[in-house]
Structure formats: C-alpha cells, structure tokens
Design an enzyme around this catalytic site. Structure first.
Site, mmCIF file in Angstrom:
data_model
loop_
_atom_site.group_PDB
_atom_site.id
_atom_site.type_symbol
_atom_site.label_atom_id
_atom_site.label_comp_id
_atom_site.label_asym_id
_atom_site.label_seq_id
_atom_site.Cartn_x
_atom_site.Cartn_y
_atom_site.Cartn_z
ATOM 1 N N LYS A 171 27.507 -25.579 105.494
ATOM 2 C CA LYS A 171 26.494 -24.944 105.549
ATOM 3 C C LYS A 171 25.580 -24.950 106.007
ATOM 4 O O LYS A 171 25.050 -25.860 106.738
ATOM 5 C CB LYS A 171 26.332 -24.015 103.725
ATOM 6 N N GLU A 246 20.244 -37.872 105.157
ATOM 7 C CA GLU A 246 20.230 -38.103 106.849
ATOM 8 C C GLU A 246 18.891 -37.415 107.024
ATOM 9 O O GLU A 246 19.052 -36.152 106.999
ATOM 10 C CB GLU A 246 21.461 -37.853 107.575
ATOM 11 N N CYS A 280 16.275 -36.471 115.342
ATOM 12 C CA CYS A 280 15.396 -36.621 114.401
ATOM 13 C C CYS A 280 15.161 -38.404 114.389
ATOM 14 O O CYS A 280 14.844 -38.621 114.197
ATOM 15 C CB CYS A 280 16.613 -37.071 113.036
ATOM 16 N N GLU A 379 6.701 -36.279 111.142
ATOM 17 C CA GLU A 379 7.275 -35.957 112.359
ATOM 18 C C GLU A 379 7.067 -34.676 112.410
ATOM 19 O O GLU A 379 6.854 -34.035 112.033
ATOM 20 C CB GLU A 379 9.133 -35.731 111.498
HETATM 21 P P1 NAD Z 1 16.075 -28.289 106.412
HETATM 22 O O1 NAD Z 1 15.615 -29.518 105.573
HETATM 23 O O2 NAD Z 1 15.168 -27.233 106.311
HETATM 24 O O3 NAD Z 1 17.518 -27.771 106.717
HETATM 25 C C1 NAD Z 1 18.432 -27.948 107.073
HETATM 26 C C2 NAD Z 1 19.439 -26.701 105.847
HETATM 27 O O4 NAD Z 1 18.947 -27.654 104.684
HETATM 28 C C3 NAD Z 1 19.623 -26.461 106.895
HETATM 29 O O5 NAD Z 1 21.580 -26.183 106.865
HETATM 30 C C4 NAD Z 1 19.300 -25.054 105.325
HETATM 31 O O6 NAD Z 1 19.817 -24.155 105.570
HETATM 32 C C5 NAD Z 1 19.462 -26.074 104.285
HETATM 33 N N1 NAD Z 1 18.567 -25.268 102.963
HETATM 34 C C6 NAD Z 1 17.061 -25.793 103.043
HETATM 35 N N2 NAD Z 1 17.065 -26.300 101.774
HETATM 36 C C7 NAD Z 1 18.028 -25.773 100.947
HETATM 37 C C8 NAD Z 1 17.821 -26.045 99.841
HETATM 38 N N3 NAD Z 1 16.596 -25.996 98.823
HETATM 39 N N4 NAD Z 1 19.101 -26.222 99.596
HETATM 40 C C9 NAD Z 1 20.169 -26.588 99.722
HETATM 41 N N5 NAD Z 1 20.276 -26.229 101.385
HETATM 42 C C10 NAD Z 1 18.906 -25.903 102.655
HETATM 43 O O7 NAD Z 1 15.468 -28.925 107.972
HETATM 44 P P2 NAD Z 1 15.866 -28.173 109.326
HETATM 45 O O8 NAD Z 1 14.391 -27.333 109.449
HETATM 46 O O9 NAD Z 1 16.901 -27.601 109.989
HETATM 47 O O10 NAD Z 1 15.984 -29.776 110.508
HETATM 48 C C11 NAD Z 1 14.847 -30.007 110.921
HETATM 49 C C12 NAD Z 1 14.641 -31.966 110.077
HETATM 50 O O11 NAD Z 1 16.333 -32.967 109.735
HETATM 51 C C13 NAD Z 1 13.955 -32.745 110.387
HETATM 52 O O12 NAD Z 1 13.466 -33.898 109.148
HETATM 53 C C14 NAD Z 1 14.818 -34.057 110.700
HETATM 54 O O13 NAD Z 1 13.988 -35.141 111.644
HETATM 55 C C15 NAD Z 1 16.744 -33.826 110.011
HETATM 56 N N6 NAD Z 1 17.470 -34.243 111.225
HETATM 57 C C16 NAD Z 1 17.665 -35.691 110.226
HETATM 58 C C17 NAD Z 1 18.767 -35.855 110.987
HETATM 59 C C18 NAD Z 1 19.368 -37.327 110.573
HETATM 60 O O14 NAD Z 1 20.894 -37.795 110.198
HETATM 61 N N7 NAD Z 1 18.704 -38.355 110.052
HETATM 62 C C19 NAD Z 1 19.754 -34.591 111.906
HETATM 63 C C20 NAD Z 1 18.990 -33.957 112.129
HETATM 64 C C21 NAD Z 1 17.911 -33.484 112.354
#
Ligand code: NAD
Length: 478
Positions: A171, A246, A280, A379
């Site tokens: 997804k 992650e 991240c 962050e």
């Molecule tokens: P997010 O958590 O809003 O979304 C990530 C994913 O989760 C998306 O595909 C979203 O559709 C899905 N999602 C949202 N709500 C959900 C739910 N209730 N149930 C299941 N899935 C759901 O994050 P974002 O805004 O897309 O990304 C930014 C964040 O991601 C930052 O905090 C960043 O640090 C983190 N990040 C971490 C890594 C890592 O490897 N540690 C890498 C990249 C980004």
C-alpha cells in the site's frame, strides 16, 4: 490524464473511486489513482494466498533470486521513465530521482543475490534425534510505505520479503503511488507469477488500515510516522503477527574541533537538504563543540545561503516538499523559531521562474537552539537544520540521546577513541563516524530504537525478519 488502477493478481483492477495525484512542483493534478478499501485489500490478500498455494509457492530460492535480478535489470532499462514518474510525483529534482531508481534496482539485485543464501542450521540434541531449522516465509506480507522515497523504500521492503518467498501486498502513500504501480507491471515481465506482487492504492485510514487488520497477513512492514506506527502495531497485535516499524528521527551530527570541518560541512549540509529534508534519517540537529561553534556555523551558513530551490524539472539543489500540509507544517516550525527569538543564521533562495502553485520552502539554518526546544526535539521533515552548542563529549552525548528518537547519528572527530566511545553510547540504530549515510547504504542494517521503531530493514539482516524460523526434530534412534 492517466487513471491508474490497483494491481491485483497480475492484473490492473480499476478503482470504483479515485484520488487526484498532485504535482508538488506546480500544484496541478496530473493523474488519478484508485481509492481502494477493505474489498480490494481482501482480493489482494487472497491473490497472495493463491499464489503461495500455487506457482509462486513452488518457485525455488535460486529462481526467486533470478526473478529479482531480472526485475532489477528491467528497472535499470526503464530508469529514465521511472525517474520522470518519481520526480513528477514527489517533486524531487530529476537527478535525485535518478539516484532513487538506481537504489531501487540495487535493492532487488541485492536481495536477488541473497535469496538462496539464507539457510538454517543443525542443532546437537539428544542421541538419536536430529534437529534442523528452516527459514520459511510468513505467507502474505503487508507493506505500507511513505511518500518521501517511494521507489527506494518499496524496493527495500518488498525486495527482502519476495526473496524469502512471501507474497506481498503493498500500500503506497496516497500522494505517491505511481512508481509502485510502474514496478508492479515490470514484475510480470520479470517472470513473477500472478498474485506474488500486489499493489492496492488508497488512503491510509481506508486501504492501509484494512491491510494491517486483515487476518490473512503474516507480517507487516510499516515505514512512516510514529503516530501511525503505533496504530499499525496495535492492529498487528490484534492478529498476533510480527511487525517492523521504520519511523521518524531527529538524528544528531556531533562535530568536534579536531574534525575535518570542510568535509563535515559538505556532508552535513547535503544530508539535510537532500530530498528537501524529507528524509527520516536526515541529520537534522548539528551539535557543535563550543570552541568551533562560531566558525563552523559561519561555514554552514555560507553553504545554506548557496542552496537553490526549484521545480523538479529545473533540477536545482532542492525541489518542493510533497504537499500543501507538509509546507504548512515546516512553515509553522519556522514561524515558531522567529516567535521564540531563535537566530535564523541563513536561508537558501528560490530559483528564477519558480512555477506558481508549487510547495516550496527555503532551506534554513537556525542557531543556538536550546536542546529542549520543540525545533530541537520534533521531527520537522523539511530542510531545516538546528545548531546546538555543546561544551564537551559528555554534554554532546546527553544532548544526542535527549530526544524520543534513535534512528541515526554522525560523529565527526579525528580522535578514534572518542568516536568509538560515543558510537557505543549513542542510542540509535546506526552511527556514522566521519561520514553520514542518510537514505543510502542498502547493505547496512537500518532501523531505530525508542520512538524510531524496531526491527531492521536493509542488508542481509532484514531477511530474517521476513521469515519464520521452523525447527524440525526427527527421532531416528541410535
Ligand atoms: P504517515 O505515517 O502519515 O504515512 C505512511 C503510510 O501509512 C502511508 O502509506 C499512509 O497512507 C499510511 N497510513 C496512514 N494512516 C494509516 C492507518 N491508520 N493505518 C495504516 N496505514 C496508514 O507518514 P508520511 O507522512 O507518509 O511519512 C513521513 C514519516 O515517515 C516521517 O515521520 C518519517 O520520518 C517517516 N519515515 C521513516 C522512514 C524510516 O525508514 N525510518 C523512512 C521514511 C519516512
């Protein structure tokens, strides 16, 4: 305008409803993706189960590896097309998107090579009993990825899972699903049987939540925010399945007076401005030894002032951020910095002919930030670097460890004893000494401690997470 469907059981399945795909460089709608939910997730999980019961379940490890390698080669063949898609979707300068394509291919190549090299062991036990272990797939694995590095994070997450023989349901983030769908089509050409690789697009609270709570899923790999990570872990707990999280970071870069300061300045600047700070593992706090604080921040200020922001196609140092909310969030932190009287040491500039309607923010360096200030704790996920003055090694360690996160860290010093002492005491999943690998290093195990998550992706280590260890004990007598 193109309308994308889901990719389920080797076929494109049109969505009943769609979501507009916005180009971050100018705010225009460039495509539509399908808005899936529980029904599409269920169809994808069933397709995965059928593939495991059928052709995919019978493919031996060597052949899985070859399919992954073929996929890597196809990604490289189509590199320019994929880079254009990623660049338009995420707003990345096109040369940064080209790097992402190379890295994505590299994940499939790496895990292709590893597919037939994960083996169990035999264990001495009672006389007359032989014991052996096998790494078996979890079954259908769920993969939820964010919008910042869609191609790279997709490759690292599904590459290892496929190598271990799982069928995957991916997804992607609602903002950036196009490259995942492009790779899905290439899996057919690479020889993956229908149902082994499925993509359902849609909103997190609909398709994402349906995936995490589906009883047919054997493992969830989630990359995203700590807030959603907590929900994902709770959903996984209800099905008693393992989960890899992650999450975010506030990674420190510690710079001592004896470091190669020119090198440190180059790498530290790049690690926070690349991908407009939406990384991240970006080094988003720089902790500087008192005696060089003024000199080093002056050097960083010059570098920040030289950064230019442009559209993805203009291919300058930074592109726009991914969407309007992200721009608003970053601007909120910058307004807070001004309101609280923090020092704005430098800002980059907007390039000429910036398209109107894009989500642009200037890279910004902020000085003398108190370690407990929100800008040093939270962050921001934008091109904002906060500089903090530290007296000595002990204070550097305290400040480095003084946030809820623990993803990556950098230590810049010529004193290897100090480098090693600090590396061992910093609480994070990775520590880099005199270098920093934000976003890179596919061979290096990667993941967090504390609020940055748990479990490891990247490297060989990740493969063990995508498998369930089975022990077989055979009594045969002496
Ligand atoms: P997010 O958590 O809003 O979304 C990530 C994913 O989760 C998306 O595909 C979203 O559709 C899905 N999602 C949202 N709500 C959900 C739910 N209730 N149930 C299941 N899935 C759901 O994050 P974002 O805004 O897309 O990304 C930014 C964040 O991601 C930052 O905090 C960043 O640090 C983190 N990040 C971490 C890594 C890592 O490897 N540690 C890498 C990249 C980004």
């Amino acid at each position: 305008m193109k309308t994308y469907g889901h990719f389920i059981d080797g076929r494109t399945v049109p969505g009943k409803e769609t979501i507009a795909v916005v180009n971050p460089s100018d705010g225009t709608v460039v495509a539509q993706i399908a808005r899936g939910g529980a029904a599409e997730i269920d169809a994808a999980v069933r397709a995965g189960e059928a593939a495991l019961d059928g052709e995919w379940g019978r493919v031996e490890a060597l052949q899985r590896g070859r399919m992954l390698m073929r996929l890597a080669a196809l990604i490289q063949r189509d590199a320019e097309r994929l880079a254009r898609i990623e660049s338009e979707d995420v707003g990345k300068p096109v040369s940064q998107a080209r790097t992402d394509v190379t890295m994505c291919a590299r994940y499939f190549e790496y895990y292709g090579g590893a597919a037939d090299k994960v083996h169990g062991e035999t264990i001495p036990s009672q006389n007359g009993v032989s014991v052996m272990t096998f790494y078996e797939p979890h079954g259908v694995t769920g993969h939820i990825i964010p919008w910042n590095y869609p191609l790279q994070i997709m490759g690292r997450s599904v590459g290892g899972a496929l190598a271990m023989g799982n069928a995957v349901v991916l997804k992607p983030a609602e903002d950036t699903s196009m490259s995942s769908l492009a790779i899905a089509e290439l899996t057919l050409e690479a020889g993956f049987p229908a149902g082994s690789f499925n993509v359902v697009t849609g909103l997190g609270e609909e398709a994402g939540a349906a995936l995490t709570s589906h009883p047919g899923i054997g493992h969830i790999s989630f990359t995203g925010s700590p807030e959603v990570g907590t929900l994902v872990q709770a959903a996984a707990a209800r099905n008693t399945i393992p989960v890899t999280l992650e999450l975010g970071g506030k990674s420190p870069q510690i710079v001592f007076a004896d470091a190669d300061l020119a090198d440190a300045g180059t790498v530290i600047t790049r690690s926070i401005v690349q991908n407009a700070g939406q990384t991240c593992s970006a080094g988003s706090r720089v902790l500087i030894e008192e005696s060089i604080y003024d000199r080093f921040t002056a050097d960083l200020a010059q570098r920040f002032a030289a950064q230019r922001v442009g559209s993805a196609a203009q291919d300058l140092d930074l592109g726009p951020v991914v969407n309007a909310q992200q721009k608003e969030r970053i601007e909120g932190f910058l307004a807070m910095a001004r309101r609280d009287g923090l020092q704005i040491l430098a800002e980059g500039s907007f390039g000429t002919n910036l398209p109107p309607g894009g989500f642009y923010v200037k890279p910004t360096l902020i000085g003398n930030v108190p370690p407990d200030h929100a800008l040093a704790q939270e962050e921001i996920f934008g091109p904002v670097l906060v500089a903090i003055k530290v007296r000595d090694e002990a204070e550097a360690l305290r400040v480095a460890n003084g946030t809820p996160y623990g993803l990556a860290a950098g230590v810049w010093t010529a004193d290897l004893g100090r480098a090693l002492r600090l590396s061992r005491k910093i609480r994070s999943g990775q520590v880099f000494v005199n270098n920093f690998g934000a976003g890179g290093g596919i061979e290096l195990p990667f993941g967090g401690v504390k609020r940055s998550g748990h479990g490891r992706e990247k490297g060989f280590e990740a493969l063990y997470g995508f498998a369930a260890l089975k022990t077989i004990a055979i009594k045969h007598g002496v």
